[in-house]
Design a protein around this motif. Structure first.
Motif, mmCIF file in Angstrom:
data_model
loop_
_atom_site.group_PDB
_atom_site.id
_atom_site.type_symbol
_atom_site.label_atom_id
_atom_site.label_comp_id
_atom_site.label_asym_id
_atom_site.label_seq_id
_atom_site.Cartn_x
_atom_site.Cartn_y
_atom_site.Cartn_z
ATOM 1 N N TRP A 184 64.033 45.211 41.961
ATOM 2 C CA TRP A 184 63.803 45.848 40.713
ATOM 3 C C TRP A 184 63.326 44.894 39.838
ATOM 4 C CZ3 TRP A 184 62.204 50.735 39.527
ATOM 5 C CH2 TRP A 184 62.880 51.614 40.419
ATOM 6 N N TRP A 185 64.031 43.719 39.610
ATOM 7 C CA TRP A 185 63.561 42.622 38.756
ATOM 8 C C TRP A 185 62.161 42.164 39.133
ATOM 9 C CZ3 TRP A 185 65.095 42.546 34.263
ATOM 10 C CH2 TRP A 185 66.603 42.667 33.995
ATOM 11 N N VAL A 186 61.752 41.998 40.416
ATOM 12 C CA VAL A 186 60.411 41.410 40.546
ATOM 13 C C VAL A 186 59.526 42.411 40.065
ATOM 14 C CG1 VAL A 186 59.036 40.574 42.421
ATOM 15 C CG2 VAL A 186 61.275 39.802 42.119
ATOM 16 N N GLY A 187 59.572 43.520 40.448
ATOM 17 C CA GLY A 187 58.933 44.903 39.977
ATOM 18 C C GLY A 187 58.525 44.710 38.378
ATOM 19 N N ILE A 188 59.699 44.483 37.463
ATOM 20 C CA ILE A 188 59.582 44.609 36.290
ATOM 21 C C ILE A 188 58.795 43.266 35.829
ATOM 22 C CG2 ILE A 188 60.996 44.220 34.259
ATOM 23 C CD1 ILE A 188 63.154 45.734 35.535
ATOM 24 N N PHE A 189 59.087 42.233 36.622
ATOM 25 C CA PHE A 189 58.395 41.053 35.919
ATOM 26 C C PHE A 189 56.807 41.184 36.262
ATOM 27 C CE2 PHE A 189 62.324 38.163 37.325
ATOM 28 C CZ PHE A 189 62.685 38.590 35.941
ATOM 29 N N PHE A 190 56.509 41.799 37.355
ATOM 30 C CA PHE A 190 55.036 42.030 37.944
ATOM 31 C C PHE A 190 54.305 42.712 36.822
ATOM 32 C CE2 PHE A 190 51.714 44.032 40.056
ATOM 33 C CZ PHE A 190 50.871 43.140 40.785
ATOM 34 N N VAL A 191 55.079 43.928 36.313
ATOM 35 C CA VAL A 191 54.410 44.871 35.299
ATOM 36 C C VAL A 191 54.411 44.175 33.950
ATOM 37 C CG1 VAL A 191 55.077 47.094 34.052
ATOM 38 C CG2 VAL A 191 55.268 47.006 36.359
ATOM 39 N N ILE A 192 55.405 43.280 33.545
ATOM 40 C CA ILE A 192 55.171 42.745 32.254
ATOM 41 C C ILE A 192 54.120 41.840 32.415
ATOM 42 C CG2 ILE A 192 56.315 40.884 31.016
ATOM 43 C CD1 ILE A 192 59.111 42.203 31.647
ATOM 44 N N LEU A 194 51.325 41.752 34.136
ATOM 45 C CA LEU A 194 50.088 42.678 34.282
ATOM 46 C C LEU A 194 49.708 43.023 32.845
ATOM 47 C CD1 LEU A 194 47.766 43.676 35.704
ATOM 48 C CD2 LEU A 194 49.236 45.759 36.054
ATOM 49 N N LEU A 195 50.602 43.749 32.093
ATOM 50 C CA LEU A 195 50.643 43.947 30.554
ATOM 51 C C LEU A 195 50.271 43.261 29.905
ATOM 52 C CD1 LEU A 195 52.999 47.185 30.519
ATOM 53 C CD2 LEU A 195 50.648 47.136 31.132
ATOM 54 N N THR A 196 50.949 42.026 30.022
ATOM 55 C CA THR A 196 50.783 40.978 28.959
ATOM 56 C C THR A 196 49.524 40.229 29.162
ATOM 57 O OG1 THR A 196 53.224 40.386 29.014
ATOM 58 C CG2 THR A 196 51.644 38.813 27.813
ATOM 59 N N VAL A 198 46.653 41.646 30.273
ATOM 60 C CA VAL A 198 45.648 42.552 30.121
ATOM 61 C C VAL A 198 45.414 42.814 28.673
ATOM 62 C CG1 VAL A 198 44.666 45.020 30.314
ATOM 63 C CG2 VAL A 198 45.521 43.908 32.456
ATOM 64 N N PHE A 199 46.633 43.034 27.890
ATOM 65 C CA PHE A 199 46.759 43.539 26.558
ATOM 66 C C PHE A 199 47.232 42.513 25.614
ATOM 67 C CE2 PHE A 199 47.283 47.507 29.053
ATOM 68 C CZ PHE A 199 46.169 47.951 28.624
ATOM 69 N N GLY A 200 47.904 41.197 26.363
ATOM 70 C CA GLY A 200 48.688 40.163 25.271
ATOM 71 C C GLY A 200 47.117 39.216 25.032
ATOM 72 N N SER A 201 47.712 38.415 23.754
ATOM 73 C CA SER A 201 47.070 37.462 23.513
ATOM 74 C C SER A 201 46.878 36.220 24.204
ATOM 75 C CB SER A 201 47.476 36.912 22.182
ATOM 76 O OG SER A 201 48.559 36.455 22.092
ATOM 77 N N GLY A 202 47.588 36.341 25.442
ATOM 78 C CA GLY A 202 47.789 35.038 26.417
ATOM 79 C C GLY A 202 48.827 33.934 25.847
ATOM 80 N N GLY A 203 48.565 33.481 24.749
ATOM 81 C CA GLY A 203 49.721 32.486 24.098
ATOM 82 C C GLY A 203 50.048 31.255 24.983
ATOM 83 N N GLY A 204 48.818 30.897 25.512
ATOM 84 C CA GLY A 204 48.698 29.802 26.476
ATOM 85 C C GLY A 204 49.260 29.834 27.724
ATOM 86 N N LEU A 211 50.716 36.547 38.296
ATOM 87 C CA LEU A 211 50.333 37.883 39.264
ATOM 88 C C LEU A 211 49.833 37.124 40.755
ATOM 89 C CD1 LEU A 211 48.996 40.034 36.691
ATOM 90 C CD2 LEU A 211 51.070 40.427 37.982
ATOM 91 N N GLY A 212 48.817 36.331 40.431
ATOM 92 C CA GLY A 212 48.402 35.864 41.842
ATOM 93 C C GLY A 212 49.082 35.302 42.845
ATOM 94 N N GLY A 213 50.299 34.343 42.211
ATOM 95 C CA GLY A 213 51.337 33.733 43.235
ATOM 96 C C GLY A 213 52.097 35.223 43.656
ATOM 97 N N MET A 214 52.341 36.072 42.918
ATOM 98 C CA MET A 214 53.002 37.172 43.460
ATOM 99 C C MET A 214 52.332 38.060 44.534
ATOM 100 S SD MET A 214 54.949 38.731 39.993
ATOM 101 C CE MET A 214 56.369 39.597 40.813
ATOM 102 N N ILE A 215 51.180 38.324 44.199
ATOM 103 C CA ILE A 215 50.346 39.084 45.131
ATOM 104 C C ILE A 215 50.083 38.206 46.487
ATOM 105 C CG2 ILE A 215 47.725 39.958 45.635
ATOM 106 C CD1 ILE A 215 47.876 40.472 42.464
ATOM 107 N N PHE A 216 49.804 36.885 46.534
ATOM 108 C CA PHE A 216 49.518 36.078 47.900
ATOM 109 C C PHE A 216 50.861 35.962 48.398
ATOM 110 C CE2 PHE A 216 45.532 35.132 46.068
ATOM 111 C CZ PHE A 216 44.946 34.742 47.242
ATOM 112 N N ALA A 217 52.027 35.928 47.896
ATOM 113 C CA ALA A 217 53.596 36.067 48.390
ATOM 114 C C ALA A 217 53.729 37.362 48.982
ATOM 115 C CB ALA A 217 54.448 35.749 47.487
#
Length: 234
Positions: A184-192, A194-196, A198-204, A211-217
């Motif tokens: 559940w925690w990893v699923g939450i991290f993934f969604v956060i 993804l949303l950040t 796509v919609f966030g400012s990046g913040g560096g 996300l790429g690390g999670m997808i390849f894993a």
């Protein structure tokens, strides 16, 4: 979270598995060198876009051992020790090292892909009105010459790998102190992420690298499971 007791003398550090221990050592020394020679280290070993004047072929690997500061290093290495140790002891050093580099390089590939899309979009703005063209050219140069550093892509890969091996393991955050299963925690991290991303400012923060690390894993563990090679220690 899995805990391991060892009766061997030497304490926690001496009993760390070899790959995890050496990753920590390399990262610490790279940060020290960066503090001593910041311009040299960043221009040569951070990751730049392939068409940047600062790009070198080895950067997709070396950037994984670079960090922007002590806090960045601390949290990545803390997570590495917690979850990487468990995975290395389960898989063995050779398979674990392969997993670490596949997820880290996969994260870099996704990050470069997102940068390519950003540059392509900005190039589409060139040729319109002068103000937009000037802003687009500036954005393209900024994207190309902004360094990317950190082990975070591989670290997020370790989180995904741990959740796939120990999905019901209980994990508690330091803040807020909420306990959930690893899956559940990893699923939450993934969604956060993804949303950040796509919609966030990046913040560096390279959210799509995480996300790429999670997808390849996820893909690598699925392949190992399908081929019956999850625990062959190769």
């Amino acid at each position: 979270m899995a805990y391991y007791y060892s009766s061997n003398p030497g304490g926690f550090w001496r009993n760390l598995p070899v790959v995890t221990k050496n990753i920590v050592i390399i990262n610490v020394f790279m940060l020290l060198f960066t503090k001593l020679r910041p311009e040299f280290m960043m221009s040569n070993f951070a990751l730049f876009y392939p068409t940047s004047q600062y790009f070198h072929w080895w950067q997709p690997v070396t950037h994984m051992f670079m960090h922007g500061g002590f806090t960045h290093l601390f949290f990545n290495m803390f997570t590495l020790l917690m979850f990487g140790t468990a995975l290395e002891r389960q898989w063995g050093s050779k398979k674990y090292l392969l997993f670490y580099f596949v997820t880290g390089l996969g994260a870099a590939a996704i990050h470069m892909g997102v940068m390519w899309l950003q540059i392509k979009y900005q190039m589409g703005q060139i040729g319109s009105e002068a103000a937009l063209s000037s802003a687009a050219m500036h954005s393209i140069q900024l994207i190309k010459n902004t360094p990317t550093v950190g082990a975070s892509g591989a670290i997020y890969g370790l989180l995904m790998g741990y959740a796939m091996l120990y999905p019901e393991s209980r994990m508690t955050l330091l803040f807020p102190p909420i306990t959930l299963s690893a899956k559940w925690w990893v699923g939450i991290f993934f969604v956060i992420e993804l949303l950040t991303g796509v919609f966030g400012s990046g913040g560096g923060v390279a959210h799509f690298a995480h996300l790429g690390g999670m997808i390849f894993a996820f893909v690598l563990v699925k392949i190992w499971k399908k081929k019956g090679r999850m625990y062959d220690y190769e």
